[in-house]
Design a protein around this motif. Structure first.
Motif, PDB file in Angstrom:
ATOM      1  N   PHE A 203       5.009   4.267   5.872  1.00 54.71           N
ATOM      2  CA  PHE A 203       5.459   2.886   5.663  1.00 54.71           C
ATOM      3  C   PHE A 203       4.623   2.163   4.612  1.00 54.71           C
ATOM      4  O   PHE A 203       5.096   1.214   3.983  1.00 54.71           O
ATOM      5  CB  PHE A 203       5.407   2.108   6.983  1.00 54.71           C
ATOM      6  CG  PHE A 203       6.460   2.532   7.973  1.00 54.71           C
ATOM      7  CD1 PHE A 203       7.798   2.473   7.646  1.00 54.71           C
ATOM      8  CD2 PHE A 203       6.102   2.994   9.236  1.00 54.71           C
ATOM      9  CE1 PHE A 203       8.779   2.867   8.549  1.00 54.71           C
ATOM     10  CE2 PHE A 203       7.064   3.385  10.144  1.00 54.71           C
ATOM     11  CZ  PHE A 203       8.412   3.324   9.798  1.00 54.71           C
ATOM     12  N   LYS A 204       3.391   2.612   4.401  1.00 57.30           N
ATOM     13  CA  LYS A 204       2.550   1.990   3.371  1.00 57.30           C
ATOM     14  C   LYS A 204       3.168   2.197   1.987  1.00 57.30           C
ATOM     15  O   LYS A 204       3.023   1.360   1.100  1.00 57.30           O
ATOM     16  CB  LYS A 204       1.143   2.582   3.395  1.00 57.30           C
ATOM     17  CG  LYS A 204       0.383   2.394   4.691  1.00 57.30           C
ATOM     18  CD  LYS A 204      -1.070   2.800   4.549  1.00 57.30           C
ATOM     19  CE  LYS A 204      -1.231   4.256   4.137  1.00 57.30           C
ATOM     20  NZ  LYS A 204      -0.720   5.216   5.131  1.00 57.30           N
ATOM     21  N   GLY A 205       3.857   3.331   1.825  1.00 54.93           N
ATOM     22  CA  GLY A 205       4.469   3.635   0.539  1.00 54.93           C
ATOM     23  C   GLY A 205       5.750   2.871   0.306  1.00 54.93           C
ATOM     24  O   GLY A 205       5.912   2.199  -0.723  1.00 54.93           O
ATOM     25  N   PRO A 209       4.268  -3.786  -2.275  1.00 56.15           N
ATOM     26  CA  PRO A 209       4.877  -4.774  -3.177  1.00 56.15           C
ATOM     27  C   PRO A 209       5.183  -4.184  -4.551  1.00 56.15           C
ATOM     28  O   PRO A 209       4.611  -3.160  -4.950  1.00 56.15           O
ATOM     29  CB  PRO A 209       3.816  -5.873  -3.265  1.00 56.15           C
ATOM     30  CG  PRO A 209       2.536  -5.211  -2.897  1.00 56.15           C
ATOM     31  CD  PRO A 209       2.891  -4.146  -1.911  1.00 56.15           C
ATOM     32  N   TYR A 210       6.059  -4.862  -5.272  1.00 53.10           N
ATOM     33  CA  TYR A 210       6.533  -4.358  -6.564  1.00 53.10           C
ATOM     34  C   TYR A 210       5.407  -4.239  -7.582  1.00 53.10           C
ATOM     35  O   TYR A 210       5.438  -3.345  -8.429  1.00 53.10           O
ATOM     36  CB  TYR A 210       7.633  -5.288  -7.090  1.00 53.10           C
ATOM     37  CG  TYR A 210       8.311  -4.776  -8.329  1.00 53.10           C
ATOM     38  CD1 TYR A 210       9.080  -3.612  -8.305  1.00 53.10           C
ATOM     39  CD2 TYR A 210       8.187  -5.458  -9.541  1.00 53.10           C
ATOM     40  CE1 TYR A 210       9.707  -3.136  -9.438  1.00 53.10           C
ATOM     41  CE2 TYR A 210       8.816  -4.990 -10.686  1.00 53.10           C
ATOM     42  CZ  TYR A 210       9.582  -3.832 -10.631  1.00 53.10           C
ATOM     43  OH  TYR A 210      10.192  -3.363 -11.765  1.00 53.10           O
ATOM     44  N   ASN A 211       4.415  -5.121  -7.492  1.00 54.66           N
ATOM     45  CA  ASN A 211       3.331  -5.061  -8.482  1.00 54.66           C
ATOM     46  C   ASN A 211       2.405  -3.863  -8.261  1.00 54.66           C
ATOM     47  O   ASN A 211       1.518  -3.616  -9.067  1.00 54.66           O
ATOM     48  CB  ASN A 211       2.527  -6.355  -8.495  1.00 54.66           C
ATOM     49  CG  ASN A 211       1.887  -6.666  -7.155  1.00 54.66           C
ATOM     50  OD1 ASN A 211       1.956  -5.874  -6.218  1.00 54.66           O
ATOM     51  ND2 ASN A 211       1.280  -7.836  -7.048  1.00 54.66           N
ATOM     52  N   TYR A 247      14.833  -1.907  -4.715  1.00 56.89           N
ATOM     53  CA  TYR A 247      14.629  -3.154  -3.969  1.00 56.89           C
ATOM     54  C   TYR A 247      13.236  -3.694  -4.322  1.00 56.89           C
ATOM     55  O   TYR A 247      12.288  -3.484  -3.565  1.00 56.89           O
ATOM     56  CB  TYR A 247      14.690  -2.935  -2.457  1.00 56.89           C
ATOM     57  CG  TYR A 247      16.015  -2.473  -1.909  1.00 56.89           C
ATOM     58  CD1 TYR A 247      17.133  -3.303  -1.933  1.00 56.89           C
ATOM     59  CD2 TYR A 247      16.149  -1.201  -1.352  1.00 56.89           C
ATOM     60  CE1 TYR A 247      18.352  -2.875  -1.416  1.00 56.89           C
ATOM     61  CE2 TYR A 247      17.356  -0.765  -0.829  1.00 56.89           C
ATOM     62  CZ  TYR A 247      18.454  -1.611  -0.872  1.00 56.89           C
ATOM     63  OH  TYR A 247      19.663  -1.189  -0.353  1.00 56.89           O
ATOM     64  N   PRO A 248      13.069  -4.369  -5.443  1.00 59.24           N
ATOM     65  CA  PRO A 248      11.735  -4.872  -5.814  1.00 59.24           C
ATOM     66  C   PRO A 248      11.215  -5.853  -4.755  1.00 59.24           C
ATOM     67  O   PRO A 248      11.731  -6.957  -4.594  1.00 59.24           O
ATOM     68  CB  PRO A 248      11.983  -5.577  -7.151  1.00 59.24           C
ATOM     69  CG  PRO A 248      13.273  -5.012  -7.656  1.00 59.24           C
ATOM     70  CD  PRO A 248      14.091  -4.718  -6.445  1.00 59.24           C
ATOM     71  N   LYS A 249      10.182  -5.440  -4.027  1.00 67.04           N
ATOM     72  CA  LYS A 249       9.652  -6.276  -2.940  1.00 67.04           C
ATOM     73  C   LYS A 249       8.672  -7.293  -3.505  1.00 67.04           C
ATOM     74  O   LYS A 249       7.616  -6.946  -4.033  1.00 67.04           O
ATOM     75  CB  LYS A 249       8.953  -5.395  -1.903  1.00 67.04           C
ATOM     76  CG  LYS A 249       8.417  -6.177  -0.709  1.00 67.04           C
ATOM     77  CD  LYS A 249       7.648  -5.262   0.238  1.00 67.04           C
ATOM     78  CE  LYS A 249       6.932  -6.068   1.311  1.00 67.04           C
ATOM     79  NZ  LYS A 249       6.053  -5.248   2.136  1.00 67.04           N
ATOM     80  N   ILE A 250       9.020  -8.574  -3.364  1.00 68.78           N
ATOM     81  CA  ILE A 250       8.170  -9.648  -3.877  1.00 68.78           C
ATOM     82  C   ILE A 250       7.558 -10.491  -2.759  1.00 68.78           C
ATOM     83  O   ILE A 250       6.769 -11.400  -3.018  1.00 68.78           O
ATOM     84  CB  ILE A 250       8.957 -10.570  -4.836  1.00 68.78           C
ATOM     85  CG1 ILE A 250      10.184 -11.151  -4.124  1.00 68.78           C
ATOM     86  CG2 ILE A 250       9.378  -9.798  -6.084  1.00 68.78           C
ATOM     87  CD1 ILE A 250      10.985 -12.130  -4.973  1.00 68.78           C
ATOM     88  N   TYR A 264       7.688  -4.276   8.330  1.00 69.47           N
ATOM     89  CA  TYR A 264       7.735  -5.382   7.369  1.00 69.47           C
ATOM     90  C   TYR A 264       9.173  -5.890   7.299  1.00 69.47           C
ATOM     91  O   TYR A 264      10.120  -5.211   7.704  1.00 69.47           O
ATOM     92  CB  TYR A 264       7.261  -4.934   5.973  1.00 69.47           C
ATOM     93  CG  TYR A 264       7.968  -3.705   5.474  1.00 69.47           C
ATOM     94  CD1 TYR A 264       9.217  -3.774   4.867  1.00 69.47           C
ATOM     95  CD2 TYR A 264       7.395  -2.447   5.629  1.00 69.47           C
ATOM     96  CE1 TYR A 264       9.880  -2.642   4.437  1.00 69.47           C
ATOM     97  CE2 TYR A 264       8.045  -1.308   5.195  1.00 69.47           C
ATOM     98  CZ  TYR A 264       9.299  -1.409   4.600  1.00 69.47           C
ATOM     99  OH  TYR A 264       9.944  -0.286   4.189  1.00 69.47           O
ATOM    100  N   PHE A 265       9.343  -7.118   6.815  1.00 69.11           N
ATOM    101  CA  PHE A 265      10.676  -7.666   6.553  1.00 69.11           C
ATOM    102  C   PHE A 265      10.657  -8.131   5.104  1.00 69.11           C
ATOM    103  O   PHE A 265      10.110  -9.178   4.784  1.00 69.11           O
ATOM    104  CB  PHE A 265      11.000  -8.835   7.484  1.00 69.11           C
ATOM    105  CG  PHE A 265      12.448  -9.258   7.419  1.00 69.11           C
ATOM    106  CD1 PHE A 265      13.393  -8.678   8.244  1.00 69.11           C
ATOM    107  CD2 PHE A 265      12.858 -10.234   6.512  1.00 69.11           C
ATOM    108  CE1 PHE A 265      14.721  -9.059   8.183  1.00 69.11           C
ATOM    109  CE2 PHE A 265      14.184 -10.617   6.443  1.00 69.11           C
ATOM    110  CZ  PHE A 265      15.124 -10.022   7.278  1.00 69.11           C
ATOM    111  N   PRO A 266      11.233  -7.338   4.202  1.00 61.20           N
ATOM    112  CA  PRO A 266      11.041  -7.580   2.773  1.00 61.20           C
ATOM    113  C   PRO A 266      11.815  -8.773   2.226  1.00 61.20           C
ATOM    114  O   PRO A 266      12.886  -9.130   2.719  1.00 61.20           O
ATOM    115  CB  PRO A 266      11.563  -6.279   2.146  1.00 61.20           C
ATOM    116  CG  PRO A 266      12.624  -5.828   3.097  1.00 61.20           C
ATOM    117  CD  PRO A 266      12.101  -6.185   4.466  1.00 61.20           C
ATOM    118  N   VAL A 267      11.247  -9.349   1.198  1.00 63.09           N
ATOM    119  CA  VAL A 267      11.934 -10.346   0.381  1.00 63.09           C
ATOM    120  C   VAL A 267      12.032  -9.755  -1.021  1.00 63.09           C
ATOM    121  O   VAL A 267      11.028  -9.355  -1.607  1.00 63.09           O
ATOM    122  CB  VAL A 267      11.164 -11.678   0.334  1.00 63.09           C
ATOM    123  CG1 VAL A 267      11.858 -12.655  -0.608  1.00 63.09           C
ATOM    124  CG2 VAL A 267      11.040 -12.273   1.729  1.00 63.09           C
TER     125      VAL A 267
END
Length: 338
Positions: A203-205, A209-211, A247-250, A264-267
């Motif tokens: 799940f860490k992978g 986040p996108y950056n 899905y770029p996670k920001i 996690y619940f991504p935005v």
């Protein structure tokens, strides 16, 4: 599942393992002797292409109807096999993989290289980077292995407990041939000559986040290396480019994640702002490369229990994947066009 389906127990006696040099020679000879397997029907169709668009559509519809009828017949009479892990190869090849191919071919336009590094026969442990918020990369890797391998071998993935605890999804994963990411299951599959895949970042992978895209996270405690050493299976590093951009996670809505029992619940730029439309993955161009095998048959059982030895091999696998990712990224000109 049809009650008359046959359940085939897995073999428990491992065959004698050839030496590393013999394994390499045999793999090289086999790769030269065998090409892609095609049926007589496919060869006839290739030599007699449709003369018009209407004829092409008619052939496709006819093939679809014939395939559906054959699938239903086999399910009704129980002419299919299910192994002790729940793997239903007939269902996987008739329903599961065909459902994924339009996404694989037309949406992500996956390009595969290094398939010759996978053994024609016998066990191997494919170790890949993990990304994308939703683990679509595992599904695409399954299609890549099955469709590009000369013998269309199935890929048995090791997945997190959460997947199998999810209603419907867990049942589908079992039927597709996947099982828990634990050493006993991994070793049993490898001893029985299966192609097994593991994503050590977990799940860490997929949740990073996108950056931090394409920066590999920690590879756990090296359990996958121990499993490979105990069974003498080669490790195949696998590098996947394209999955980070779907899905770029920001951001991460942690309270909602805790409420739903999720890691996690991504935005993302599109989710949850656009609702269901935000769940459509972006059509990034994908590349999957299988690296040269890292052989483990020279290690002893004591090495598999030695943290220093397993850490050294784990670090080698991780660094190989990381450097390959950098190389593939350097060649890519555009996220969506490749």
């Amino acid at each position: 599942m049809n009650e008359v389906a046959k359940v085939i127990p897995l073999h428990t006696d491992a065959a004698a393992k050839p030496s590393r040099s013999v394994s390499r020679r045999r793999h090289a000879i086999d790769t030269e002797q065998f090409g892609a397997v095609t049926s007589i029907t496919e060869r006839i169709e290739e030599s007699n292409p449709p003369q018009s668009l209407a004829e092409g559509i008619r052939r496709r519809v006819s093939k679809q109807i014939s395939g559906t009828a054959d699938f239903l017949r086999r399910r009704v009479v129980g002419d299919y096999h299910v192994d002790e892990f729940g793997f239903d190869s007939h269902w996987a090849e008739s329903i599961f993989l065909p459902a994924l191919r339009p996404i694989y071919d037309n949406w992500f336009r996956v390009e595969v290289s290094g398939i010759e590094n996978l053994p024609l026969h016998g066990a191997a442990l494919i170790v890949a980077n993990h990304a994308g918020v939703v683990p679509i990369d595992g599904l695409m890797t399954s299609v890549a292995v099955h469709d590009h391998h000369p013998l269309n071998r199935p890929l048995r993935m090791l997945a997190a407990d959460l997947l199998f605890e999810t209603p419907v999804v867990g049942s589908i994963a079992r039927k597709a041939g996947h099982t828990l990411a634990c050493n006993p299951d991994a070793e049993r599959l490898l001893r029985n000559g299966e192609l097994v895949a593991v994503f050590p970042e977990g799940f860490k992978g997929i949740g990073k986040p996108y950056n931090e895209r394409y920066k590999l996270q920690r590879f756990g405690r090296g359990g996958f290396v121990s499993a490979a050493m105990r069974t003498g299976a080669p490790i195949i590093p696998c590098s996947i480019v394209g999955s980070e951009e779907i899905y770029p996670k920001i951001g991460d809505l942690a309270p909602i994640a805790r409420l739903l029992g999720l890691p996690y619940f991504p935005v993302t730029p599109l989710f949850p702002h656009l609702g269901p439309l935000g769940l459509i993955p972006l059509p990034s161009k994908w590349y999957i490369e299988f690296g040269e095998p890292i052989y483990t048959d020279s290690y002893t059982p004591a090495d598999a229990d030695d943290p220093m030895v397993t850490f050294e091999v784990t670090d080698h696998v991780r660094e190989t994947i990381q450097q390959t990712l950098y190389r593939l990224l350097a060649k890519r000109r555009n996220v969506f066009l490749g």
